[in-house]
Design a protein around this motif. Structure first.
Motif, PDB file in Angstrom:
ATOM      1  N   LYS A  46      41.634  -0.635 -35.258  1.00 45.80           N
ATOM      2  CA  LYS A  46      40.305  -1.250 -35.106  1.00 45.80           C
ATOM      3  C   LYS A  46      39.823  -1.887 -36.406  1.00 45.80           C
ATOM      4  O   LYS A  46      39.311  -3.000 -36.435  1.00 45.80           O
ATOM      5  CB  LYS A  46      39.277  -0.171 -34.713  1.00 45.80           C
ATOM      6  CG  LYS A  46      38.925  -0.148 -33.245  1.00 45.80           C
ATOM      7  CD  LYS A  46      38.306   1.174 -32.826  1.00 45.80           C
ATOM      8  CE  LYS A  46      36.913   1.409 -33.375  1.00 45.80           C
ATOM      9  NZ  LYS A  46      36.325   2.664 -32.850  1.00 45.80           N
ATOM     10  N   TYR A  47      40.003  -1.144 -37.502  1.00 45.26           N
ATOM     11  CA  TYR A  47      39.407  -1.594 -38.763  1.00 45.26           C
ATOM     12  C   TYR A  47      40.399  -2.333 -39.657  1.00 45.26           C
ATOM     13  O   TYR A  47      40.313  -2.275 -40.877  1.00 45.26           O
ATOM     14  CB  TYR A  47      38.766  -0.396 -39.486  1.00 45.26           C
ATOM     15  CG  TYR A  47      37.684   0.226 -38.634  1.00 45.26           C
ATOM     16  CD1 TYR A  47      36.592  -0.541 -38.210  1.00 45.26           C
ATOM     17  CD2 TYR A  47      37.762   1.537 -38.212  1.00 45.26           C
ATOM     18  CE1 TYR A  47      35.618   0.011 -37.392  1.00 45.26           C
ATOM     19  CE2 TYR A  47      36.781   2.088 -37.394  1.00 45.26           C
ATOM     20  CZ  TYR A  47      35.718   1.312 -36.988  1.00 45.26           C
ATOM     21  OH  TYR A  47      34.745   1.830 -36.172  1.00 45.26           O
ATOM     22  N   MET A  50      37.081   1.266 -47.520  1.00 45.23           N
ATOM     23  CA  MET A  50      35.729   1.821 -47.768  1.00 45.23           C
ATOM     24  C   MET A  50      35.568   2.045 -49.259  1.00 45.23           C
ATOM     25  O   MET A  50      36.576   2.216 -49.953  1.00 45.23           O
ATOM     26  CB  MET A  50      35.591   3.203 -47.108  1.00 45.23           C
ATOM     27  CG  MET A  50      35.638   3.194 -45.628  1.00 45.23           C
ATOM     28  SD  MET A  50      35.810   4.873 -45.014  1.00 45.23           S
ATOM     29  CE  MET A  50      37.542   5.019 -44.812  1.00 45.23           C
ATOM     30  N   VAL A  94      32.216   9.772 -44.507  1.00 49.18           N
ATOM     31  CA  VAL A  94      32.844   9.251 -43.316  1.00 49.18           C
ATOM     32  C   VAL A  94      33.057  10.316 -42.227  1.00 49.18           C
ATOM     33  O   VAL A  94      33.142  10.001 -41.046  1.00 49.18           O
ATOM     34  CB  VAL A  94      34.141   8.527 -43.758  1.00 49.18           C
ATOM     35  CG1 VAL A  94      35.322   9.444 -43.719  1.00 49.18           C
ATOM     36  CG2 VAL A  94      34.347   7.286 -42.980  1.00 49.18           C
ATOM     37  N   TYR A 111      28.215   8.616 -38.544  1.00 47.63           N
ATOM     38  CA  TYR A 111      28.196   7.732 -39.707  1.00 47.63           C
ATOM     39  C   TYR A 111      29.161   6.577 -39.492  1.00 47.63           C
ATOM     40  O   TYR A 111      30.303   6.771 -39.098  1.00 47.63           O
ATOM     41  CB  TYR A 111      28.586   8.506 -40.981  1.00 47.63           C
ATOM     42  CG  TYR A 111      28.637   7.603 -42.190  1.00 47.63           C
ATOM     43  CD1 TYR A 111      27.465   7.224 -42.828  1.00 47.63           C
ATOM     44  CD2 TYR A 111      29.848   7.078 -42.635  1.00 47.63           C
ATOM     45  CE1 TYR A 111      27.500   6.350 -43.897  1.00 47.63           C
ATOM     46  CE2 TYR A 111      29.894   6.200 -43.708  1.00 47.63           C
ATOM     47  CZ  TYR A 111      28.721   5.845 -44.337  1.00 47.63           C
ATOM     48  OH  TYR A 111      28.747   4.982 -45.385  1.00 47.63           O
ATOM     49  N   ARG A 112      28.697   5.381 -39.771  1.00 53.84           N
ATOM     50  CA  ARG A 112      29.570   4.196 -39.728  1.00 53.84           C
ATOM     51  C   ARG A 112      29.336   3.389 -40.989  1.00 53.84           C
ATOM     52  O   ARG A 112      28.210   3.267 -41.449  1.00 53.84           O
ATOM     53  CB  ARG A 112      29.248   3.321 -38.511  1.00 53.84           C
ATOM     54  CG  ARG A 112      29.410   4.015 -37.183  1.00 53.84           C
ATOM     55  CD  ARG A 112      29.530   2.999 -36.058  1.00 53.84           C
ATOM     56  NE  ARG A 112      30.848   2.376 -36.048  1.00 53.84           N
ATOM     57  CZ  ARG A 112      31.086   1.148 -35.591  1.00 53.84           C
ATOM     58  NH1 ARG A 112      30.092   0.423 -35.146  1.00 53.84           N
ATOM     59  NH2 ARG A 112      32.302   0.654 -35.608  1.00 53.84           N
ATOM     60  N   GLY A 120      31.779   1.267 -31.914  1.00 54.17           N
ATOM     61  CA  GLY A 120      32.101   2.636 -32.331  1.00 54.17           C
ATOM     62  C   GLY A 120      30.857   3.496 -32.298  1.00 54.17           C
ATOM     63  O   GLY A 120      29.741   2.985 -32.193  1.00 54.17           O
ATOM     64  N   THR A 121      31.078   4.799 -32.365  1.00 54.25           N
ATOM     65  CA  THR A 121      29.940   5.730 -32.341  1.00 54.25           C
ATOM     66  C   THR A 121      29.809   6.464 -33.656  1.00 54.25           C
ATOM     67  O   THR A 121      28.792   7.097 -33.924  1.00 54.25           O
ATOM     68  CB  THR A 121      30.146   6.804 -31.254  1.00 54.25           C
ATOM     69  OG1 THR A 121      31.420   7.385 -31.487  1.00 54.25           O
ATOM     70  CG2 THR A 121      30.056   6.224 -29.886  1.00 54.25           C
ATOM     71  N   ILE A 161      31.461   9.045 -34.244  1.00 50.27           N
ATOM     72  CA  ILE A 161      31.581  10.490 -33.979  1.00 50.27           C
ATOM     73  C   ILE A 161      33.044  10.942 -34.048  1.00 50.27           C
ATOM     74  O   ILE A 161      33.337  12.104 -34.325  1.00 50.27           O
ATOM     75  CB  ILE A 161      30.933  10.831 -32.616  1.00 50.27           C
ATOM     76  CG1 ILE A 161      30.627  12.324 -32.569  1.00 50.27           C
ATOM     77  CG2 ILE A 161      31.819  10.444 -31.446  1.00 50.27           C
ATOM     78  CD1 ILE A 161      29.653  12.695 -31.528  1.00 50.27           C
ATOM     79  N   GLY A 162      33.951   9.987 -33.843  1.00 53.79           N
ATOM     80  CA  GLY A 162      35.377  10.337 -33.748  1.00 53.79           C
ATOM     81  C   GLY A 162      35.885  11.140 -34.932  1.00 53.79           C
ATOM     82  O   GLY A 162      36.492  12.202 -34.763  1.00 53.79           O
ATOM     83  N   SER A 209      34.316  12.904 -37.106  1.00 49.80           N
ATOM     84  CA  SER A 209      33.744  14.241 -37.266  1.00 49.80           C
ATOM     85  C   SER A 209      34.477  15.201 -36.335  1.00 49.80           C
ATOM     86  O   SER A 209      34.718  16.360 -36.679  1.00 49.80           O
ATOM     87  CB  SER A 209      32.241  14.235 -37.026  1.00 49.80           C
ATOM     88  OG  SER A 209      31.972  14.139 -35.666  1.00 49.80           O
ATOM     89  N   PHE A 227      44.493   7.962 -44.282  1.00 51.48           N
ATOM     90  CA  PHE A 227      43.971   9.265 -43.866  1.00 51.48           C
ATOM     91  C   PHE A 227      45.132  10.245 -43.850  1.00 51.48           C
ATOM     92  O   PHE A 227      46.152   9.966 -43.219  1.00 51.48           O
ATOM     93  CB  PHE A 227      43.362   9.182 -42.454  1.00 51.48           C
ATOM     94  CG  PHE A 227      42.007   8.530 -42.435  1.00 51.48           C
ATOM     95  CD1 PHE A 227      41.881   7.154 -42.537  1.00 51.48           C
ATOM     96  CD2 PHE A 227      40.856   9.292 -42.315  1.00 51.48           C
ATOM     97  CE1 PHE A 227      40.632   6.550 -42.521  1.00 51.48           C
ATOM     98  CE2 PHE A 227      39.604   8.700 -42.302  1.00 51.48           C
ATOM     99  CZ  PHE A 227      39.491   7.329 -42.408  1.00 51.48           C
TER     100      PHE A 227
HETATM  101  P1  ADP Z   1      33.871   4.895 -34.918  1.00 49.96           P
HETATM  102  O1  ADP Z   1      33.609   5.160 -33.508  1.00 49.96           O
HETATM  103  O2  ADP Z   1      32.763   4.183 -35.598  1.00 49.96           O
HETATM  104  O3  ADP Z   1      35.192   4.306 -35.193  1.00 49.96           O
HETATM  105  P2  ADP Z   1      34.792   7.234 -36.369  1.00 49.96           P
HETATM  106  O4  ADP Z   1      34.110   8.552 -36.538  1.00 49.96           O
HETATM  107  O5  ADP Z   1      36.154   7.246 -35.832  1.00 49.96           O
HETATM  108  O6  ADP Z   1      33.792   6.356 -35.568  1.00 49.96           O
HETATM  109  O7  ADP Z   1      34.795   6.586 -37.789  1.00 49.96           O
HETATM  110  C1  ADP Z   1      33.648   6.625 -38.548  1.00 49.96           C
HETATM  111  C2  ADP Z   1      33.562   5.453 -39.477  1.00 49.96           C
HETATM  112  O8  ADP Z   1      34.561   5.596 -40.474  1.00 49.96           O
HETATM  113  C3  ADP Z   1      33.879   4.138 -38.835  1.00 49.96           C
HETATM  114  O9  ADP Z   1      32.745   3.612 -38.222  1.00 49.96           O
HETATM  115  C4  ADP Z   1      34.310   3.319 -40.006  1.00 49.96           C
HETATM  116  O10 ADP Z   1      33.180   2.871 -40.699  1.00 49.96           O
HETATM  117  C5  ADP Z   1      35.033   4.323 -40.875  1.00 49.96           C
HETATM  118  N1  ADP Z   1      36.475   4.292 -40.670  1.00 49.96           N
HETATM  119  C6  ADP Z   1      37.234   5.143 -39.944  1.00 49.96           C
HETATM  120  N2  ADP Z   1      38.530   4.844 -40.026  1.00 49.96           N
HETATM  121  C7  ADP Z   1      38.615   3.754 -40.822  1.00 49.96           C
HETATM  122  C8  ADP Z   1      39.695   2.957 -41.305  1.00 49.96           C
HETATM  123  N3  ADP Z   1      40.964   3.207 -40.967  1.00 49.96           N
HETATM  124  N4  ADP Z   1      39.407   1.926 -42.129  1.00 49.96           N
HETATM  125  C9  ADP Z   1      38.126   1.664 -42.497  1.00 49.96           C
HETATM  126  N5  ADP Z   1      37.055   2.367 -42.068  1.00 49.96           N
HETATM  127  C10 ADP Z   1      37.304   3.400 -41.240  1.00 49.96           C
END
Ligand code: ADP
Length: 619
Positions: A516-517, A546, A554, A559-560, A571-572, A574-575, A577, A602
């Motif tokens: 996604k990102y 980031m 994160v 938090y986004r 996105g939410t 929440i994933g 967490s 990660f």
């Molecule tokens: P979301 O539903 O927003 O993807 P997540 O809890 O999975 O929610 O991730 C929280 C936030 O962490 C994302 O909104 C994004 O800002 C950041 N994030 C997560 N994974 C990545 C990644 N691989 N690259 C950049 N930012 C990320």
């Protein structure tokens, strides 16, 4: 380091800095001026108990000066006066005139005779102009003196007020005691016994540290009492009966006439008027004779008091409710202002600038900090509320899709007759969509239970390598859509014990986030390595990344990052967490390394279940 611990450390650091600034400020000239002003004010407000002076001033004023024919006649006039008061048997006679040179032989002879006949005589010496020795009386006078005392006052460098005199003064290789101290010693026929903390003369102990030249604060006679008696040379000459006033007194003889006005100094009581040196010596003598000493509080007590004030202010604003903290702050301010005043009444001089500035500075810091933290907490909870709402919108929206499909399909089935083949297709769709719905609901419930610690993890053995392959296959259509190359490098062949389904959710989430990102035509790599009894699996992308501040937040619910929101990906927040919960419930840990515009990695670190044949990672 947790955010809370860091916040506390910064808070403690700010208070410590404030405390140090207040101590340093009290050493600046402004701080010293404030202490002096407070001292003079308290000096007036705390006069000593009334007492009968034991000294008397024998002064050469303007009238005596002209009556004796100016400077040339002074020695003779002094000699005659000494002869006149001798029958009254004064206890000691201290002469605050430096007889450092010989003048007219006849008057010197006359003076010498008078000095020789004066019992308990104390003569004055002054510092040489270069400060390297003493200007003593000439030998013909000096030999008749029971003691030689220095007449060096020590006016404050900043405001020229004489608050204390050094009882001991060293010049060259010679040290001298102060004229007032010598007069006291000689009058009592005692010795001076010195210790690091005080000077002992008979049964009188003068608290005065050796290291600073035994300074002693003078308790000037307050204006509401009769001044120390004063008789001039001319008055005695005109009215010899006045000599009886000298009986049993310690005499301080000196010049008060204008020609000697270099020898006039300011005192805390003088209110703009100077006091002749001879009167200052008499006041110093009275301070010793009446034992009206003002001692200085040791530096460590001042520093400890200031530190306690800073700590109390810090704790008050950190632990107490608003009004309680404010009340305590007022109490601390009152204590800081009042303590020096109360202690002065008990004869201890406690500085004012240090505690007052320590109290004010630490209260301002603590109050500002509290304001800042409260604001931040409010902002955070507001943020969370908004995100929670957004999440609810998203969830309901997500649920609506399968629900609409189920509703529509079931309506079709009930309204229209359709071929068996079509009916089966629709029934399968209803089945899969309701299962999806069920999974979604279960997942959200699991999250809540996981964070409340109420969920029992299933205990299954599974291979992370297989699990990741499955997740990658599920995520492949997403990656293909963005032409993102996704591949797995060497991963150890270990077994993990735990909840397979939850773990799959965790890795799937990491993979879909990576896709996604990330911009199109990039790469997502998964690789693992064994380290001791743990296996580490990393998901690395070349995405938006980031910054360090975002990395720290994160894993917070909802938090986004701003970049993620600007990317247009839904996105939410929440994933991650949930992922973190899952990993920690399995005895593992998750960490992130990321750089904006470069990518994120990660890493999940999990304990392995069984040690199996291990194929070392090849990268
Ligand atoms: P979301 O539903 O927003 O993807 P997540 O809890 O999975 O929610 O991730 C929280 C936030 O962490 C994302 O909104 C994004 O800002 C950041 N994030 C997560 N994974 C990545 C990644 N691989 N690259 C950049 N930012 C990320």
């Amino acid at each position: 380091m947790t955010g809370r611990l860091r916040q506390n450390l910064i808070y403690g650091g700010a208070l410590t800095l404030g405390f140090m600034v207040s101590i340093a400020a009290s050493w600046t000239s402004l701080g010293v001026k404030l202490d002096n002003a407070a001292y003079d004010w308290m000096f007036v407000l705390h006069p000593p108990k009334p007492w009968q002076p034991q000294s008397i001033l024998l002064v050469i004023d303007e009238q005596s000066f002209s009556a004796s024919g100016g400077v040339p006649g002074l020695r003779k006039a002094l000699a005659e006066t000494l002869d006149r008061i001798r029958p009254a048997s004064p206890r000691a006679v201290a002469i605050d005139v430096t007889l450092a040179d010989e003048t007219d032989p006849a008057s010197d002879l006359r003076l010498e005779a008078a000095l020789r006949a004066t019992p308990n005589l104390v003569l004055a010496c002054d510092l040489l102009p270069n400060g390297k020795g003493w200007e003593d009386p000439v030998p013909r006078f000096k030999r008749w003196a029971a003691a030689i005392g220095h007449v060096h006052a020590d006016p404050d460098r900043l405001d020229a007020i004489t608050r204390a005199i050094p009882l001991e003064k060293v010049a060259g290789h010679d040290r001298r005691w102060a004229l007032a101290l010598e007069a006291f010693r000689v009058s009592r026929k005692e010795f001076i016994v010195e210790s690091p903390k005080d000077l002992q003369v008979g049964n009188v102990s003068i608290p005065s540290p050796q290291r600073d030249g035994h300074p002693m604060r003078i308790r000037y006679r307050p204006p509401e009492l009769e001044p120390i008696p004063r008789v001039s040379l001319k008055q005695i000459r005109d009215e010899p009966a006045l000599a009886s006033q000298f009986s049993g007194k310690v005499v301080f003889a000196g010049i008060t006439a204008q020609m000697g006005n270099q020898d006039k100094l300011m005192t805390p009581l003088s209110d703009g008027l100077n006091m002749p040196g001879v009167e200052i010596h008499a006041n110093a003598f009275e301070t010793i004779a009446q034992q009206m000493f003002l001692t200085t509080a040791p530096a460590w007590t001042v520093i400890s008091f200031c530190a306690a004030l800073a700590a109390a202010a810090g704790l008050a604003f950190a632990l107490l409710a608003g009004w309680q903290a404010n009340a305590l702050a007022v109490l601390l301010l009152l204590t800081a202002h009042a303590l020096p005043f109360l202690l002065f009444g008990k004869g201890t001089v406690f500085p004012t600038a240090a505690p007052v500035s320590a109290a004010w500075i630490s209260i301002v810091i603590a109050a500002a900090w509290r304001q800042f933290v409260v604001r931040r907490r409010l902002a955070t909870s507001e943020n969370q509320r908004v995100r929670y709402q957004e999440a609810m919108h998203f969830v309901t929206h997500e649920m609506r899709t399968p629900l609409t499909a189920i509703q529509g399909s079931s309506e079709l089935m009930s309204r229209y007759a359709m071929p068996e083949e079509k009916r089966k297709q629709i029934a399968e769709l209803i089945n899969s969509e309701s299962k999806r719905l069920g999974r979604m609901i279960e997942m959200f419930l699991n999250v809540e239970r996981l964070s409340a610690g109420q969920m029992e993890l299933k205990q299954e053995d599974f291979s992370p390598r297989e699990l990741i392959s499955i997740c990658m296959e599920r995520a492949r259509p997403l990656a293909d859509r963005k032409q993102i190359r996704m591949f797995m490098e060497a991963t150890p062949e270990d077994t993990i014990r735990g909840d397979r389904e939850l773990m799959e959710y965790a890795f799937y989430n990491l993979l879909t986030n990576a896709i996604k990102y990330s911009p199109p035509q990039t790469e997502v790599r998964v690789f693992g390595m064994r380290s001791g009894e743990r296996v580490r699996i990393a998901v690395k992308d070349q995405g938006i990344g980031m910054d360090q501040k975002e990395v720290r937040q994160v894993f917070q619910k909802f938090y986004r990052t701003r970049r993620a929101e600007q990317s247009g990906e839904v996105g939410t927040g929440i994933g991650l967490s949930i992922v973190e919960q899952i990993v920690t419930q399995h005895g593992g840990a998750i960490s992130v390394e990321s750089r904006p515009g470069i990518g994120s990695c990660f890493t999940v670190d999990l304990p392995v279940r069984v040690t199996q044949a291990f194929a070392p990672a090849r990268f």
